[in-house]
Write a protein that holds these residues in place. Structure first.
Motif, PDB file in Angstrom:
ATOM      1  N   GLU A  17      -3.393  -1.513   4.327  1.00  0.00           N
ATOM      2  CA  GLU A  17      -3.997  -2.212   3.352  1.00  0.00           C
ATOM      3  C   GLU A  17      -4.135  -3.774   3.426  1.00  0.00           C
ATOM      4  OE1 GLU A  17      -2.375   0.746  -0.306  1.00  0.00           O
ATOM      5  OE2 GLU A  17      -1.392  -1.040  -0.130  1.00  0.00           O
ATOM      6  N   GLN A  18      -3.305  -4.334   4.293  1.00  0.00           N
ATOM      7  CA  GLN A  18      -3.333  -5.753   4.327  1.00  0.00           C
ATOM      8  C   GLN A  18      -4.406  -6.232   5.467  1.00  0.00           C
ATOM      9  OE1 GLN A  18      -1.715  -7.552   2.351  1.00  0.00           O
ATOM     10  NE2 GLN A  18      -0.763  -5.568   1.464  1.00  0.00           N
ATOM     11  N   SER A  19      -5.077  -5.288   6.300  1.00  0.00           N
ATOM     12  CA  SER A  19      -5.628  -5.732   7.571  1.00  0.00           C
ATOM     13  C   SER A  19      -6.994  -6.414   7.165  1.00  0.00           C
ATOM     14  CB  SER A  19      -5.932  -4.415   8.073  1.00  0.00           C
ATOM     15  OG  SER A  19      -6.995  -3.592   7.330  1.00  0.00           O
ATOM     16  N   ASP A  20      -7.636  -6.057   5.914  1.00  0.00           N
ATOM     17  CA  ASP A  20      -8.917  -6.876   5.906  1.00  0.00           C
ATOM     18  C   ASP A  20      -8.310  -8.275   5.372  1.00  0.00           C
ATOM     19  OD1 ASP A  20     -10.681  -4.124   4.467  1.00  0.00           O
ATOM     20  OD2 ASP A  20     -10.367  -4.878   6.369  1.00  0.00           O
ATOM     21  N   GLN A  21      -7.221  -8.519   4.709  1.00  0.00           N
ATOM     22  CA  GLN A  21      -6.852  -9.989   4.178  1.00  0.00           C
ATOM     23  C   GLN A  21      -6.943 -10.984   5.474  1.00  0.00           C
ATOM     24  OE1 GLN A  21      -3.570 -10.371   1.342  1.00  0.00           O
ATOM     25  NE2 GLN A  21      -3.640  -8.202   1.183  1.00  0.00           N
ATOM     26  N   LEU A  22      -6.695 -10.289   6.615  1.00  0.00           N
ATOM     27  CA  LEU A  22      -6.410 -11.405   7.750  1.00  0.00           C
ATOM     28  C   LEU A  22      -7.957 -11.930   8.069  1.00  0.00           C
ATOM     29  CD1 LEU A  22      -4.286  -9.276  10.309  1.00  0.00           C
ATOM     30  CD2 LEU A  22      -3.747 -11.154   8.981  1.00  0.00           C
ATOM     31  N   LYS A  23      -9.187 -11.319   7.394  1.00  0.00           N
ATOM     32  CA  LYS A  23     -10.314 -11.991   7.583  1.00  0.00           C
ATOM     33  C   LYS A  23     -10.732 -13.104   6.734  1.00  0.00           C
ATOM     34  CE  LYS A  23     -11.583  -7.411   9.155  1.00  0.00           C
ATOM     35  NZ  LYS A  23     -12.698  -6.057   9.010  1.00  0.00           N
ATOM     36  N   LYS A  24     -10.031 -13.202   5.658  1.00  0.00           N
ATOM     37  CA  LYS A  24     -10.061 -14.110   4.713  1.00  0.00           C
ATOM     38  C   LYS A  24      -9.648 -15.548   5.150  1.00  0.00           C
ATOM     39  CE  LYS A  24     -10.431 -10.286   1.098  1.00  0.00           C
ATOM     40  NZ  LYS A  24      -9.697  -9.857  -0.132  1.00  0.00           N
ATOM     41  N   GLU A 157     -10.457  10.224  -4.367  1.00  0.00           N
ATOM     42  CA  GLU A 157      -9.337   9.691  -5.146  1.00  0.00           C
ATOM     43  C   GLU A 157      -9.254   8.328  -4.519  1.00  0.00           C
ATOM     44  OE1 GLU A 157      -5.730  11.863  -6.896  1.00  0.00           O
ATOM     45  OE2 GLU A 157      -5.146  10.999  -4.962  1.00  0.00           O
ATOM     46  N   ILE A 158      -8.899   7.399  -5.577  1.00  0.00           N
ATOM     47  CA  ILE A 158      -8.824   5.987  -5.224  1.00  0.00           C
ATOM     48  C   ILE A 158      -7.299   5.601  -5.786  1.00  0.00           C
ATOM     49  CG2 ILE A 158      -9.729   3.645  -5.342  1.00  0.00           C
ATOM     50  CD1 ILE A 158     -12.514   5.103  -5.763  1.00  0.00           C
ATOM     51  N   LEU A 159      -6.134   5.681  -5.292  1.00  0.00           N
ATOM     52  CA  LEU A 159      -5.149   5.315  -5.937  1.00  0.00           C
ATOM     53  C   LEU A 159      -4.963   3.785  -6.071  1.00  0.00           C
ATOM     54  CD1 LEU A 159      -2.358   7.875  -4.294  1.00  0.00           C
ATOM     55  CD2 LEU A 159      -3.332   7.877  -6.582  1.00  0.00           C
ATOM     56  N   LYS A 160      -5.432   3.158  -5.157  1.00  0.00           N
ATOM     57  CA  LYS A 160      -5.299   1.788  -5.161  1.00  0.00           C
ATOM     58  C   LYS A 160      -5.940   1.101  -6.416  1.00  0.00           C
ATOM     59  CE  LYS A 160      -5.678  -2.677  -2.436  1.00  0.00           C
ATOM     60  NZ  LYS A 160      -6.101  -3.548  -3.688  1.00  0.00           N
ATOM     61  N   ALA A 161      -6.793   1.581  -6.990  1.00  0.00           N
ATOM     62  CA  ALA A 161      -7.743   1.070  -8.303  1.00  0.00           C
ATOM     63  C   ALA A 161      -6.691   1.329  -9.355  1.00  0.00           C
ATOM     64  CB  ALA A 161      -8.935   2.195  -8.435  1.00  0.00           C
ATOM     65  N   GLY A 162      -5.997   2.330  -9.546  1.00  0.00           N
ATOM     66  CA  GLY A 162      -4.728   2.368 -10.505  1.00  0.00           C
ATOM     67  C   GLY A 162      -3.938   1.231 -10.448  1.00  0.00           C
ATOM     68  N   LYS A 163      -3.481   1.035  -9.103  1.00  0.00           N
ATOM     69  CA  LYS A 163      -2.582  -0.117  -8.887  1.00  0.00           C
ATOM     70  C   LYS A 163      -3.132  -1.247  -9.296  1.00  0.00           C
ATOM     71  CE  LYS A 163       0.413  -2.126  -5.290  1.00  0.00           C
ATOM     72  NZ  LYS A 163       0.560  -2.306  -3.984  1.00  0.00           N
ATOM     73  N   ASP A 164      -4.501  -1.496  -8.897  1.00  0.00           N
ATOM     74  CA  ASP A 164      -4.760  -2.849  -9.395  1.00  0.00           C
ATOM     75  C   ASP A 164      -5.218  -3.119 -10.842  1.00  0.00           C
ATOM     76  OD1 ASP A 164      -5.260  -3.268  -6.773  1.00  0.00           O
ATOM     77  OD2 ASP A 164      -7.349  -2.850  -6.461  1.00  0.00           O
ATOM     78  N   ASP A 169      -4.991  -7.065 -10.685  1.00  0.00           N
ATOM     79  CA  ASP A 169      -5.641  -7.769  -9.449  1.00  0.00           C
ATOM     80  C   ASP A 169      -7.214  -7.109  -9.400  1.00  0.00           C
ATOM     81  OD1 ASP A 169      -6.425  -8.653  -7.015  1.00  0.00           O
ATOM     82  OD2 ASP A 169      -5.069  -7.150  -5.929  1.00  0.00           O
ATOM     83  N   ASN A 170      -8.031  -8.289  -9.443  1.00  0.00           N
ATOM     84  CA  ASN A 170      -9.550  -7.994  -9.478  1.00  0.00           C
ATOM     85  C   ASN A 170     -10.083  -8.663  -8.088  1.00  0.00           C
ATOM     86  OD1 ASN A 170      -9.486  -6.409 -12.019  1.00  0.00           O
ATOM     87  ND2 ASN A 170      -9.479  -8.168 -13.123  1.00  0.00           N
ATOM     88  N   SER A 171      -9.288  -8.956  -7.387  1.00  0.00           N
ATOM     89  CA  SER A 171      -9.837  -9.628  -6.095  1.00  0.00           C
ATOM     90  C   SER A 171     -10.415  -8.904  -5.025  1.00  0.00           C
ATOM     91  CB  SER A 171      -8.421 -10.723  -5.496  1.00  0.00           C
ATOM     92  OG  SER A 171      -7.612  -9.453  -4.922  1.00  0.00           O
ATOM     93  N   SER A 172     -10.322  -7.528  -5.086  1.00  0.00           N
ATOM     94  CA  SER A 172     -10.979  -6.750  -3.886  1.00  0.00           C
ATOM     95  C   SER A 172     -11.437  -5.411  -4.621  1.00  0.00           C
ATOM     96  CB  SER A 172     -10.220  -6.601  -2.695  1.00  0.00           C
ATOM     97  OG  SER A 172      -8.881  -6.044  -3.312  1.00  0.00           O
ATOM     98  N   ILE A 173     -12.387  -4.691  -3.861  1.00  0.00           N
ATOM     99  CA  ILE A 173     -12.975  -3.540  -4.412  1.00  0.00           C
ATOM    100  C   ILE A 173     -11.872  -2.540  -3.883  1.00  0.00           C
ATOM    101  CG2 ILE A 173     -14.621  -1.991  -4.139  1.00  0.00           C
ATOM    102  CD1 ILE A 173     -16.634  -4.172  -4.057  1.00  0.00           C
ATOM    103  N   ALA A 174     -11.466  -1.398  -4.458  1.00  0.00           N
ATOM    104  CA  ALA A 174     -10.339  -0.523  -4.178  1.00  0.00           C
ATOM    105  C   ALA A 174     -11.299   0.427  -3.129  1.00  0.00           C
ATOM    106  CB  ALA A 174      -9.601   0.035  -5.249  1.00  0.00           C
ATOM    107  N   ARG A 175     -10.838   0.748  -2.073  1.00  0.00           N
ATOM    108  CA  ARG A 175     -11.256   1.829  -1.232  1.00  0.00           C
ATOM    109  C   ARG A 175     -10.969   3.152  -1.527  1.00  0.00           C
ATOM    110  NH1 ARG A 175     -11.792  -1.293   4.788  1.00  0.00           N
ATOM    111  NH2 ARG A 175     -12.811  -3.226   4.092  1.00  0.00           N
ATOM    112  N   PRO A 176     -11.823   4.215  -1.198  1.00  0.00           N
ATOM    113  CA  PRO A 176     -11.250   5.475  -1.561  1.00  0.00           C
ATOM    114  C   PRO A 176     -10.234   5.800  -0.489  1.00  0.00           C
ATOM    115  CG  PRO A 176     -14.021   5.260  -1.249  1.00  0.00           C
ATOM    116  CD  PRO A 176     -13.303   3.971  -0.850  1.00  0.00           C
ATOM    117  N   ASP A 177      -9.447   6.834  -0.787  1.00  0.00           N
ATOM    118  CA  ASP A 177      -8.286   7.276  -0.166  1.00  0.00           C
ATOM    119  C   ASP A 177      -8.604   8.213   1.117  1.00  0.00           C
ATOM    120  OD1 ASP A 177      -6.835   5.925  -1.899  1.00  0.00           O
ATOM    121  OD2 ASP A 177      -5.959   7.843  -2.661  1.00  0.00           O
ATOM    122  N   LEU A 178      -8.148   7.766   2.206  1.00  0.00           N
ATOM    123  CA  LEU A 178      -8.892   8.827   3.413  1.00  0.00           C
ATOM    124  C   LEU A 178      -8.148  10.017   3.402  1.00  0.00           C
ATOM    125  CD1 LEU A 178      -9.239   5.997   6.060  1.00  0.00           C
ATOM    126  CD2 LEU A 178     -10.682   6.699   4.473  1.00  0.00           C
TER     127      LEU A 178
END
Length: 255
Positions: A17-24, A157-164, A169-178
């Motif tokens: 979940e944190q990997s993409d943040q490294l690109k910012k 299912e997108i569990l992160k969307a519920g957490k957001d 937290d509206n800073s990123s688009i929640a990705r679907p669960d794999l």
């Protein structure tokens, strides 16, 4: 085995979940490390959260001094709870209470569930997930308000969307669960849910899952009796509150 796999999955998810943040460029490496560390801490891994191998970091990123190890999740044998000796039952009950009060989680062994029940449940579940997607989707969850169980496809299912939503937290688009999953609820009409819907294949799924559910329900009653004993209550105290529980079983498959 199940607990080990689940903990590894939680750890992997925390890092992924944190990997993409490294690109910012606006997010510092320290913040990413701190965020990953706190996610792992919340799963109760035995980790040292340090900023320089000697100092512990708290949730606000403040240095707390010398590093301290987070306690391991305790492993508790339940064999004593099945003993006729009240003293034996009390020993286990106090372990459960201590774990619940100090950590909030514990791993159990000697739970009394026959291995054949676990094996049959695993086998039938594996067989179902190996079926074609078109077949599995015939048992897909349709309306949550009517029957909130059944099959959920890969990425549906997108569990992160519920957490957001929970954290704002509206800073990123929640990705679907794999993952894909199948679930059932209670069979007791007093629970308020409709009857269970079972796949026609494999035919062993209804039998194995029903056995598994009932055994887990009985095991939960046993653990609750331990909690009651540790609190100085009658061992059957909590039974009156879980007579028509709404517990569900969800099998997750990460292809």
């Amino acid at each position: 085995m199940f607990f080990i796999v689940w903990l590894l999955v939680l750890c992997w998810v925390s890092l992924a979940e944190q990997s993409d943040q490294l690109k910012k460029p606006t997010v510092s490496i320290l913040n990413v490390i701190k965020s990953v560390a706190m996610n792992v801490k919340s799963k109760f891994f035995k980790k040292k959260l340090t900023d320089d191998a000697t100092n512990t970091i708290d949730q606000e990123g403040k240095c707390l001094g010398s590093a301290k190890e987070i306690p391991l999740i305790p492993v508790i044998s339940l064999s004593g709870l099945f003993s006729e000796s009240r003293e034996d039952r009390m020993k286990v009950a106090l372990q459960l209470r201590k774990a619940a009060e100090n950590i909030g989680f514990f791993i159990i062994t000697d739970h009394g569930i026959d291995q054949s029940i676990l094996d049959e449940t695993w086998s039938s579940t594996r067989s179902f997930f190996d079926k074609p997607e078109e077949y599995k989707k015939t048992y897909a969850v349709q309306a949550q308000s009517e029957y909130p169980f059944g099959y959920v496809g890969f990425g549906d299912e997108i569990l992160k969307a519920g957490k957001d939503v929970e954290t704002g937290d509206n800073s990123s688009i929640a990705r679907p669960d794999l993952k894909e999953l199948f679930s059932i609820g209670p069979s007791n009409p007093l629970s308020g849910f409709p009857g269970r819907v079972w796949p026609s294949e494999p035919k062993s799924m209804e039998i194995s899952w029903t056995k598994y559910y009932e055994n887990m329900s009985n095991l939960a009653d046993t653990i609750l009796s331990g909690f009651a004993l540790s609190l100085g209550l009658d061992e059957a105290y909590f039974k009156a509150f879980v007579g028509h529980h709404a517990s569900a079983i969800r099998a997750l498959n990460y292809p």
